[in-house]
Motif scaffolding. Sequence first.
Motif, PDB file in Angstrom:
ATOM      1  N   LEU A 235       8.444  59.707  38.608  1.00 53.79           N
ATOM      2  CA  LEU A 235       8.577  58.243  38.574  1.00 53.79           C
ATOM      3  C   LEU A 235       9.914  57.830  39.190  1.00 53.79           C
ATOM      4  N   PHE A 236      10.949  58.581  38.862  1.00 51.70           N
ATOM      5  CA  PHE A 236      12.285  58.268  39.380  1.00 51.70           C
ATOM      6  C   PHE A 236      12.309  58.392  40.909  1.00 51.70           C
ATOM      7  N   ARG A 237      11.745  59.501  41.398  1.00 49.24           N
ATOM      8  CA  ARG A 237      11.731  59.729  42.864  1.00 49.24           C
ATOM      9  C   ARG A 237      10.932  58.650  43.578  1.00 49.24           C
ATOM     10  N   SER A 238       9.895  58.135  42.912  1.00 46.54           N
ATOM     11  CA  SER A 238       9.065  57.097  43.545  1.00 46.54           C
ATOM     12  C   SER A 238       9.721  55.718  43.447  1.00 46.54           C
ATOM     13  N   GLY A 239      10.854  55.640  42.758  1.00 45.38           N
ATOM     14  CA  GLY A 239      11.598  54.383  42.727  1.00 45.38           C
ATOM     15  C   GLY A 239      11.343  53.546  41.487  1.00 45.38           C
ATOM     16  N   LEU A 240      10.616  54.100  40.497  1.00 41.79           N
ATOM     17  CA  LEU A 240      10.381  53.342  39.260  1.00 41.79           C
ATOM     18  C   LEU A 240      11.292  53.903  38.164  1.00 41.79           C
ATOM     19  N   TYR A 241      12.313  53.149  37.847  1.00 44.77           N
ATOM     20  CA  TYR A 241      13.265  53.601  36.833  1.00 44.77           C
ATOM     21  C   TYR A 241      12.761  53.150  35.467  1.00 44.77           C
ATOM     22  N   CYS A 242      12.266  54.090  34.711  1.00 40.79           N
ATOM     23  CA  CYS A 242      11.721  53.766  33.396  1.00 40.79           C
ATOM     24  C   CYS A 242      11.888  54.993  32.517  1.00 40.79           C
ATOM     25  N   ARG A 243      11.416  54.885  31.294  1.00 36.66           N
ATOM     26  CA  ARG A 243      11.635  55.993  30.375  1.00 36.66           C
ATOM     27  C   ARG A 243      10.302  56.629  29.993  1.00 36.66           C
ATOM     28  N   ALA A 244      10.198  57.934  30.222  1.00 36.68           N
ATOM     29  CA  ALA A 244       9.047  58.674  29.705  1.00 36.68           C
ATOM     30  C   ALA A 244       9.549  59.355  28.436  1.00 36.68           C
ATOM     31  N   ASP A 245       9.010  58.918  27.316  1.00 33.11           N
ATOM     32  CA  ASP A 245       9.587  59.286  26.020  1.00 33.11           C
ATOM     33  C   ASP A 245       8.532  59.994  25.180  1.00 33.11           C
ATOM     34  N   ASP A 246       8.907  61.086  24.556  1.00 28.92           N
ATOM     35  CA  ASP A 246       7.932  61.743  23.682  1.00 28.92           C
ATOM     36  C   ASP A 246       8.529  62.026  22.309  1.00 28.92           C
ATOM     37  N   ARG A 247       9.389  61.099  21.844  1.00 33.57           N
ATOM     38  CA  ARG A 247       9.909  61.264  20.480  1.00 33.57           C
ATOM     39  C   ARG A 247       8.803  61.020  19.459  1.00 33.57           C
ATOM     40  N   GLY A 248       7.806  60.222  19.842  1.00 35.36           N
ATOM     41  CA  GLY A 248       6.589  60.099  19.037  1.00 35.36           C
ATOM     42  C   GLY A 248       5.461  60.578  19.935  1.00 35.36           C
ATOM     43  N   PRO A 250       3.475  60.513  23.446  1.00 35.01           N
ATOM     44  CA  PRO A 250       4.093  60.290  24.760  1.00 35.01           C
ATOM     45  C   PRO A 250       3.826  58.889  25.316  1.00 35.01           C
ATOM     46  N   VAL A 251       4.879  58.238  25.749  1.00 33.58           N
ATOM     47  CA  VAL A 251       4.752  56.900  26.329  1.00 33.58           C
ATOM     48  C   VAL A 251       5.644  56.772  27.556  1.00 33.58           C
ATOM     49  N   VAL A 252       5.208  55.935  28.472  1.00 32.54           N
ATOM     50  CA  VAL A 252       6.075  55.494  29.559  1.00 32.54           C
ATOM     51  C   VAL A 252       6.483  54.076  29.199  1.00 32.54           C
ATOM     52  N   GLN A 253       7.793  53.827  29.159  1.00 34.80           N
ATOM     53  CA  GLN A 253       8.269  52.502  28.744  1.00 34.80           C
ATOM     54  C   GLN A 253       8.853  51.738  29.918  1.00 34.80           C
ATOM     55  N   LEU A 254       8.506  50.462  29.978  1.00 31.97           N
ATOM     56  CA  LEU A 254       8.908  49.630  31.106  1.00 31.97           C
ATOM     57  C   LEU A 254       9.644  48.396  30.619  1.00 31.97           C
ATOM     58  N   ALA A 255      10.818  48.183  31.174  1.00 33.39           N
ATOM     59  CA  ALA A 255      11.607  47.000  30.801  1.00 33.39           C
ATOM     60  C   ALA A 255      12.265  46.472  32.074  1.00 33.39           C
ATOM     61  N   PRO A 256      11.479  45.778  32.911  1.00 35.17           N
ATOM     62  CA  PRO A 256      12.027  45.347  34.211  1.00 35.17           C
ATOM     63  C   PRO A 256      13.117  44.288  34.050  1.00 35.17           C
ATOM     64  N   PRO A 257      13.946  44.121  35.089  1.00 31.20           N
ATOM     65  CA  PRO A 257      14.937  43.043  35.056  1.00 31.20           C
ATOM     66  C   PRO A 257      14.239  41.710  34.828  1.00 31.20           C
ATOM     67  N   LEU A 258      14.926  40.791  34.165  1.00 30.34           N
ATOM     68  CA  LEU A 258      14.300  39.504  33.842  1.00 30.34           C
ATOM     69  C   LEU A 258      14.002  38.679  35.099  1.00 30.34           C
ATOM     70  N   THR A 259      14.582  39.069  36.223  1.00 32.23           N
ATOM     71  CA  THR A 259      14.327  38.350  37.481  1.00 32.23           C
ATOM     72  C   THR A 259      13.037  38.820  38.148  1.00 32.23           C
ATOM     73  N   ALA A 260      12.437  39.920  37.643  1.00 30.10           N
ATOM     74  CA  ALA A 260      11.251  40.477  38.307  1.00 30.10           C
ATOM     75  C   ALA A 260      10.075  39.510  38.226  1.00 30.10           C
TER      76      ALA A 260
END
Length: 283
Positions: A235-248, A250-260
């Motif tokens: 995801l990072f290499r493709s230009g999408l900066y987000c979090r892939a989290d597996d503390r619970g 597995p989820v991909v989390q997205l929080a784009p800039p408010l200007t998006a």
Amino acid sequence: MPGGIKVPNTNFYRAPEHGADPEAFGRWAAEEIRRAIEREGPETVAAVFLEPVQNSGGCIPPPPGYFTRVRAICDEFDVLPVSDEVICSWGRLGEYFGAVRYGYQPDIITTAKGITSGYAPLGAMIADDRLMEPFLTETGVFAHGVTFGGHPVSCAVALANLEVLARDDLIGHVRANEATFRATLERPHELPIVGDVRGDGYFYGIELVRDKATKETFDEADSERLLRDFLSPALFRSGLYCRADDRGDPVVQLAPPLTAGPEQFDEMEQILRAVLTEAWSRL
Ligand SMILES: Cc1ncc(COP(=O)(O)O)c(C=O)c1O
């Protein structure tokens, strides 16, 4: 018990015993807080900390009526409801505060991140007048010091940041575009690896599953291979900066800039679709 105790989260997707009734689930989850307070002894409980949308576990929004109920339970036991808005404040959920979004009144709000848009480090606590009163007398002091508390540079950055937030009506922008954001992220729901798409405002989680019908999740080895070895870097290499989290789960989390806006949402969706399709083929 000293310190904190945990109560169940509000992940409706992972609550099959509550059928298709989110309100009943919300009642149950709020009552779990009552049971925890009673179990611990109400006189030992100072506060209940909840995030408007819970971050860990993957952007878990509250079921309808949940926070109103939690507030009433806290009042019953004279316990302070605290809205942990380190993530959810300053427009992330399309309002200044998550508490406004979900219509509840906390006694304390904790906040950070978006208060400066991350351009300077700053955290803050906002408290009800009733709680502040003892500290505002001539001799009253809040005895817990923080080295950089009230740092003037960070506070100046926050004030400038909040001015831009208001000047450009970024919160209005989030509200105007959040339905499009949701609809765009729901498009990859058709992929076999996507179990749930959830969130509010500009804060979303996509929960990944091994089997969509049974909601079976990944074992430790797959999680390692899928999330840490493949998804995050891809995801990072493709230009999408987000979090892939597996503390619970597995989820991909997205929080784009408010200007998006829609153009960026489409780009995000295209990257997600390509990377998640590739992830599935590797399983
Ligand atoms: C929801 C939430 N609360 C609290 C914290 C901790 O904040 P701090 O590092 O300012 O203590 C974080 C940090 O990411 C957070 O996301």
